[in-house]
Scaffold this motif. Structure first.
Motif, PDB file in Angstrom:
ATOM      1  N   MET A 277      20.381  32.931 141.063  1.00 42.25           N
ATOM      2  CA  MET A 277      20.403  34.044 140.106  1.00 42.25           C
ATOM      3  C   MET A 277      21.808  34.629 140.025  1.00 42.25           C
ATOM      4  SD  MET A 277      16.693  35.920 140.521  1.00 42.25           S
ATOM      5  CE  MET A 277      16.966  36.974 139.108  1.00 42.25           C
ATOM      6  N   ALA A 278      22.397  34.867 141.191  1.00 43.25           N
ATOM      7  CA  ALA A 278      23.746  35.449 141.198  1.00 43.25           C
ATOM      8  C   ALA A 278      24.737  34.510 140.501  1.00 43.25           C
ATOM      9  CB  ALA A 278      24.183  35.721 142.634  1.00 43.25           C
ATOM     10  N   ALA A 279      24.638  33.219 140.795  1.00 42.18           N
ATOM     11  CA  ALA A 279      25.625  32.270 140.272  1.00 42.18           C
ATOM     12  C   ALA A 279      25.509  32.108 138.759  1.00 42.18           C
ATOM     13  CB  ALA A 279      25.441  30.907 140.961  1.00 42.18           C
ATOM     14  N   THR A 280      24.300  32.256 138.238  1.00 42.83           N
ATOM     15  CA  THR A 280      24.103  32.044 136.795  1.00 42.83           C
ATOM     16  C   THR A 280      24.164  33.350 135.999  1.00 42.83           C
ATOM     17  OG1 THR A 280      21.706  32.190 137.126  1.00 42.83           O
ATOM     18  CG2 THR A 280      22.676  29.970 137.124  1.00 42.83           C
ATOM     19  N   GLY A 281      24.248  34.497 136.694  1.00 42.67           N
ATOM     20  CA  GLY A 281      24.258  35.789 135.976  1.00 42.67           C
ATOM     21  C   GLY A 281      22.874  36.228 135.537  1.00 42.67           C
ATOM     22  N   THR A 282      21.853  35.578 136.094  1.00 45.11           N
ATOM     23  CA  THR A 282      20.462  35.963 135.811  1.00 45.11           C
ATOM     24  C   THR A 282      20.131  37.222 136.617  1.00 45.11           C
ATOM     25  OG1 THR A 282      19.952  33.626 135.526  1.00 45.11           O
ATOM     26  CG2 THR A 282      18.085  35.115 135.933  1.00 45.11           C
ATOM     27  N   THR A 283      19.342  38.125 136.039  1.00 43.84           N
ATOM     28  CA  THR A 283      19.101  39.394 136.720  1.00 43.84           C
ATOM     29  C   THR A 283      17.604  39.685 136.886  1.00 43.84           C
ATOM     30  OG1 THR A 283      19.204  40.711 134.684  1.00 43.84           O
ATOM     31  CG2 THR A 283      21.282  40.311 135.826  1.00 43.84           C
ATOM     32  N   ALA A 284      17.315  40.648 137.751  1.00 49.38           N
ATOM     33  CA  ALA A 284      15.928  40.996 138.072  1.00 49.38           C
ATOM     34  C   ALA A 284      15.577  42.371 137.527  1.00 49.38           C
ATOM     35  CB  ALA A 284      15.728  40.993 139.589  1.00 49.38           C
ATOM     36  N   ALA A 285      14.352  42.496 137.038  1.00 45.86           N
ATOM     37  CA  ALA A 285      13.790  43.788 136.639  1.00 45.86           C
ATOM     38  C   ALA A 285      12.810  44.189 137.738  1.00 45.86           C
ATOM     39  CB  ALA A 285      13.081  43.671 135.297  1.00 45.86           C
ATOM     40  N   VAL A 286      13.235  45.120 138.568  1.00 47.29           N
ATOM     41  CA  VAL A 286      12.436  45.548 139.722  1.00 47.29           C
ATOM     42  C   VAL A 286      11.393  46.555 139.233  1.00 47.29           C
ATOM     43  CG1 VAL A 286      12.541  46.604 141.998  1.00 47.29           C
ATOM     44  CG2 VAL A 286      14.469  45.232 141.163  1.00 47.29           C
ATOM     45  N   SER A 287      10.136  46.265 139.528  1.00 47.98           N
ATOM     46  CA  SER A 287       9.017  47.022 138.931  1.00 47.98           C
ATOM     47  C   SER A 287       8.107  47.579 140.018  1.00 47.98           C
ATOM     48  CB  SER A 287       8.233  46.079 138.006  1.00 47.98           C
ATOM     49  OG  SER A 287       9.091  45.454 137.070  1.00 47.98           O
ATOM     50  N   PRO A 288       8.576  48.573 140.761  1.00 50.63           N
ATOM     51  CA  PRO A 288       7.862  48.955 141.987  1.00 50.63           C
ATOM     52  C   PRO A 288       6.489  49.585 141.773  1.00 50.63           C
ATOM     53  CG  PRO A 288       9.708  50.448 141.582  1.00 50.63           C
ATOM     54  CD  PRO A 288       9.836  49.332 140.595  1.00 50.63           C
ATOM     55  N   THR A 289       6.277  50.359 140.680  1.00 53.02           N
ATOM     56  CA  THR A 289       4.922  50.933 140.560  1.00 53.02           C
ATOM     57  C   THR A 289       3.913  49.834 140.254  1.00 53.02           C
ATOM     58  OG1 THR A 289       4.817  51.520 138.174  1.00 53.02           O
ATOM     59  CG2 THR A 289       5.883  53.113 139.652  1.00 53.02           C
ATOM     60  N   SER A 290       4.343  48.827 139.508  1.00 53.70           N
ATOM     61  CA  SER A 290       3.471  47.689 139.220  1.00 53.70           C
ATOM     62  C   SER A 290       3.177  46.900 140.492  1.00 53.70           C
ATOM     63  CB  SER A 290       4.147  46.792 138.179  1.00 53.70           C
ATOM     64  OG  SER A 290       3.450  45.592 138.017  1.00 53.70           O
ATOM     65  N   ASN A 291       4.198  46.668 141.281  1.00 54.05           N
ATOM     66  CA  ASN A 291       4.031  45.869 142.491  1.00 54.05           C
ATOM     67  C   ASN A 291       3.107  46.568 143.478  1.00 54.05           C
ATOM     68  OD1 ASN A 291       7.550  44.871 142.385  1.00 54.05           O
ATOM     69  ND2 ASN A 291       5.791  44.093 141.260  1.00 54.05           N
ATOM     70  N   GLN A 292       3.178  47.902 143.512  1.00 56.03           N
ATOM     71  CA  GLN A 292       2.263  48.646 144.381  1.00 56.03           C
ATOM     72  C   GLN A 292       0.854  48.609 143.814  1.00 56.03           C
ATOM     73  OE1 GLN A 292       4.447  52.372 144.486  1.00 56.03           O
ATOM     74  NE2 GLN A 292       5.341  51.883 146.457  1.00 56.03           N
ATOM     75  N   GLY A 318       1.706  47.610 131.296  1.00 59.47           N
ATOM     76  CA  GLY A 318       0.617  48.220 131.937  1.00 59.47           C
ATOM     77  C   GLY A 318       0.309  47.789 133.356  1.00 59.47           C
ATOM     78  N   GLY A 319       1.046  46.819 133.983  1.00 59.14           N
ATOM     79  CA  GLY A 319       0.864  46.626 135.419  1.00 59.14           C
ATOM     80  C   GLY A 319       1.378  47.861 136.138  1.00 59.14           C
ATOM     81  N   GLY A 320       2.476  48.404 135.641  1.00 56.48           N
ATOM     82  CA  GLY A 320       3.035  49.642 136.172  1.00 56.48           C
ATOM     83  C   GLY A 320       2.153  50.819 135.812  1.00 56.48           C
ATOM     84  N   THR A 321       2.275  51.893 136.563  1.00 60.19           N
ATOM     85  CA  THR A 321       1.344  53.006 136.391  1.00 60.19           C
ATOM     86  C   THR A 321       1.946  54.207 135.677  1.00 60.19           C
ATOM     87  OG1 THR A 321       1.911  53.614 138.648  1.00 60.19           O
ATOM     88  CG2 THR A 321      -0.152  52.438 138.323  1.00 60.19           C
ATOM     89  N   SER A 322       3.216  54.127 135.264  1.00 60.66           N
ATOM     90  CA  SER A 322       3.811  55.298 134.611  1.00 60.66           C
ATOM     91  C   SER A 322       4.972  54.885 133.720  1.00 60.66           C
ATOM     92  CB  SER A 322       4.317  56.278 135.666  1.00 60.66           C
ATOM     93  OG  SER A 322       4.982  57.359 135.052  1.00 60.66           O
ATOM     94  N   PHE A 323       5.114  55.593 132.594  1.00 60.92           N
ATOM     95  CA  PHE A 323       6.305  55.432 131.761  1.00 60.92           C
ATOM     96  C   PHE A 323       7.480  56.233 132.313  1.00 60.92           C
ATOM     97  CE2 PHE A 323       3.166  54.275 128.458  1.00 60.92           C
ATOM     98  CZ  PHE A 323       3.809  53.176 127.888  1.00 60.92           C
TER      99      PHE A 323
END
Ligand code: GUN
Ligand code: ZN
Length: 426
Positions: A277-292, A318-323
């Motif tokens: 990911m780092a080498a290609t410039g690909t990035t992550a969208a961290v979604s903690p309320t959804s993951n919980q 809608g996996g996440g619980t809040s806007f």
């Protein structure tokens, strides 16, 4: 030009928060007619340069960059809070039935209006958003975002297998539709297109190959998908793509890792994945309320930093619980504490805020465009009321430094904190 006098929060080149207790924000058109920040800083130092400019007095309030949601599903607005035993049953029992309605343009438009109202109420001014597999769902979101003058990115979902009738698309037609939508919307006003394979298990190799070909043909267009969210999903991807090195490797094998490619979750990755990911410039969208909420696991901030991969915060409604970005930042803090045993550090309030504004812009390839209030940035901002609730008023008054002030807002804040959301109107 117009100016606002209030406390002011922005970020410097080192990603550190910069705060003026008595600040001035001056906005006005640039040479292309875009509404941008013309000046930002201490009121006393700047005001002499702007004689004759109308100043709105917002003393007692805090102006900050509009928030950026790096991953959200507008068609899942009505899926929030759907109980299920983890990701795959949640998709089958709630999400796919809801999404199947978005072939109707009137339904898609109605939900899009509600969705953008909700983003605005919560201070979110830019979002990278999933539509559904129906081209009409992307058209509806673009039309509504355009009418509101938003910087906004979405795309028709690609899912040509392991999906029920009503949301499954057809390989060849899905790629034709994607290219037509790119040509219709990408770069129009403040809109951008994202090539959107739902996730590897619901696309055939042919569909992923076609998505990769479009990604190469249109390098300015975004890519968005999900990866390594849930262990059952990871096992399923491995069964379906046994030749790939890993789940993330499936996307790499089809040309879907590059700058402006954003993958939600990125929980169950290994070190090589993070380095790719780092080498290609690909990035992550961290979604903690959804993951919980879905019990998916914990994003590993320390491992991501060690690999040098970029990431930002996301609601994943809608996996996440809040806007609310405040709910997301607080959840990210809690998740960061989970990993603290490894890194020995918590996420600081300034870093959490950066990850949902300037840091998210950077991870989207929009650094210098949105997410900050330095001169030249598009003038999307929020006016926060630190007195919005009795407890907020009491707690923010006791803050001894910027960290304490920002953390009080993160922990106690929600939509009530957002007094006004201002969109740059060219
Ligand atoms: N993986 C595939 N589709 C989805 C979705 O809609 N939400 C989440 N959280 N994960 C997914
Ligand atoms: Zn998602």
């Amino acid at each position: 030009m117009k100016a606002y006098r209030a406390a002011l929060l922005r970020f410097d080149d080192q990603h550190a928060p910069v705060y003026e207790a008595d600040g001035l924000l001056v906005v006005g058109p640039d040479a292309q007619g875009r509404q941008v920040v013309r000046a930002a800083g201490d009121h006393a130092a700047l005001i002499g340069n702007f004689e004759g400019v109308a100043v709105e007095d917002l003393r007692g309030k805090l102006i900050a960059p509009g928030f950026i949601d790096m991953h959200v599903h507008y068609p899942q607005t009505d899926v929030i809070g759907a109980p299920a035993d983890g990701l795959l049953p949640w998709l089958e029992n709630y999400t796919f039935p809801h999404e199947s309605r978005f072939h109707e343009p009137a339904h898609a438009r109605e939900v899009a209006h509600f969705f953008f109202d909700e983003l605005t109420r919560n201070g979110v001014t830019t979002a990278l958003t999933f539509a559904t597999s129906h081209p009409a769902s992307a058209d509806a979101a673009f039309e509504v975002a355009q009418a509101r003058g938003l910087r906004f990115i979405t795309g028709k979902v690609l899912q040509d297998r392991h999906s029920p009738d009503g949301v499954r698309d057809q390989t060849e037609q899905s790629l034709i539709d994607t290219e037509a939508l790119i040509q219709r919307w990408h770069g129009v006003d403040r809109l951008g297109y994202a090539i959107t394979p739902r996730f590897a298990p619901t696309s055939t190799p042919e569909q992923l190959r076609g998505a990769g070909a479009l990604a190469a043909k249109y390098p300015e267009v975004w890519i968005q998908s999900h990866v390594a969210e849930n262990l059952d999903e990871v096992r399923w991807a491995a069964e379906l793509f046994p030749q790939s090195r890993s789940y993330l490797g499936v996307y790499e094998d089809f040309g879907l890792l590059r700058e402006r490619a954003v993958y939600a979750h990125c929980i169950h990755l290994d070190r090589t994945d993070r380095e790719r990911m780092a080498a290609t410039g690909t990035t992550a969208a961290v979604s903690p309320t959804s993951n919980q909420f879905l019990g998916s696991g914990f994003f590993d901030f320390g491992a991501a930093d060690a690999a040098g991969m970029a990431y930002g915060l996301a609601s994943d409604v809608g996996g996440g619980t809040s806007f609310s970005p405040f709910r997301t930042m607080l959840a990210a803090y809690v998740v960061g504490r989970e990993g603290q045993t490894k890194t020995g550090q918590s996420l600081s309030p300034g870093r959490l805020w950066w990850l949902h504004t300037a840091g998210a812009a950077r991870a989207l390839g929009l650094e210098g465009v949105v997410g900050n209030l330095q001169p030249g940035h598009e003038a999307d901002f929020v006016v926060l009321d630190p007195q919005a609730t009795p407890l907020l008023a009491r707690k923010t008054q006791q803050a001894n430094n910027l960290d304490e002030l920002l953390f009080a807002l993160i922990v106690l804040g929600d939509d009530r904190l957002i007094e006004r959301t201002v969109i740059a109107q060219g």
